[in-house]
Design an enzyme around this catalytic site. Structure first.
Site, PDB file in Angstrom:
ATOM      1  N   TYR A   9     -47.945  74.032 -99.400  1.00 25.42           N
ATOM      2  CA  TYR A   9     -47.204  72.875 -99.892  1.00 25.42           C
ATOM      3  C   TYR A   9     -47.000  72.939-101.409  1.00 25.42           C
ATOM      4  CZ  TYR A   9     -48.363  71.105 -95.239  1.00 25.42           C
ATOM      5  OH  TYR A   9     -48.513  70.962 -93.890  1.00 25.42           O
ATOM      6  N   GLU A  48     -48.823  64.103 -95.540  1.00 28.30           N
ATOM      7  CA  GLU A  48     -50.260  63.956 -95.711  1.00 28.30           C
ATOM      8  C   GLU A  48     -50.920  65.232 -95.213  1.00 28.30           C
ATOM      9  OE1 GLU A  48     -48.823  59.739 -95.458  1.00 28.30           O
ATOM     10  OE2 GLU A  48     -48.718  61.310 -93.957  1.00 28.30           O
ATOM     11  N   ASN A  64     -57.921  71.314 -96.096  1.00 27.11           N
ATOM     12  CA  ASN A  64     -57.000  72.307 -95.531  1.00 27.11           C
ATOM     13  C   ASN A  64     -56.385  73.163 -96.647  1.00 27.11           C
ATOM     14  OD1 ASN A  64     -55.109  73.784 -94.114  1.00 27.11           O
ATOM     15  ND2 ASN A  64     -54.439  72.048 -92.860  1.00 27.11           N
TER      16      ASN A  64
END
Length: 149
Positions: free
Chosen positions: A116, A104, A109
């Site tokens: 990611y 998560e 962000n």
């Protein structure tokens, strides 16, 4: 170098948590993960001088893994420490027989989202009001280990 976290590392890790996150994990959570959670794998990254520059955690349960935390101290950002920690966690998950890995991340962000996505994580869902400090939403991101969704 990346190695397993020990109880002796917690003072430094918890100080970093306070600098890096608005909702830091308390020391007791790390102690539980180190002492009692058989699915937890916690790591620290050290530079050549032996200074802890970052840390990360992943749970491996059956065929699923979940990244629980990752942080790199401010002076050591943009030096590939997060990538090294990500690689280490993904390898740990693969070695433990996991086929999928999830995490998560705050929707705001952007640097973490970029990292990611570089690793092939895709947004699967939104967890509304996930973060307790400000009720910000989180993206649930997943990727298969060794492949694409």
């Amino acid at each position: 170098m990346i190695r397993e976290m020990t109880l002796d590392d917690l003072e430094i890790v918890c100080e970093m948590e306070l600098r890096l996150f608005s909702s830091p994990w308390p020391r007791e959570s790390y102690e539980y993960e180190l002492k009692e959670n058989p699915y937890s794998h916690l790591f620290v990254a050290e530079n050549e001088a032996g200074t802890i520059v970052g840390y990360a955690g992943v749970w491996t349960t059956f065929d699923q893994a979940q990244i629980t935390t990752i942080g790199v101290d401010l002076p050591y950002r943009r030096q590939h420490w997060a990538s090294r920690l990500m690689d280490h966690m993904i390898n740990c998950a693969a070695e433990n027989g996991c086929e999928m890995i999830s995490l998560e991340v705050r929707v705001s962000n952007a640097p973490a989202l970029t990292c990611y996505k570089k690793y092939g994580f895709e947004i699967i869902n939104i967890r509304k009001g996930y973060y307790q400090d400000n009720h910000e939403d989180a993206y649930l991101m997943m990727k298969p280990i060794g492949g694409n969704l």
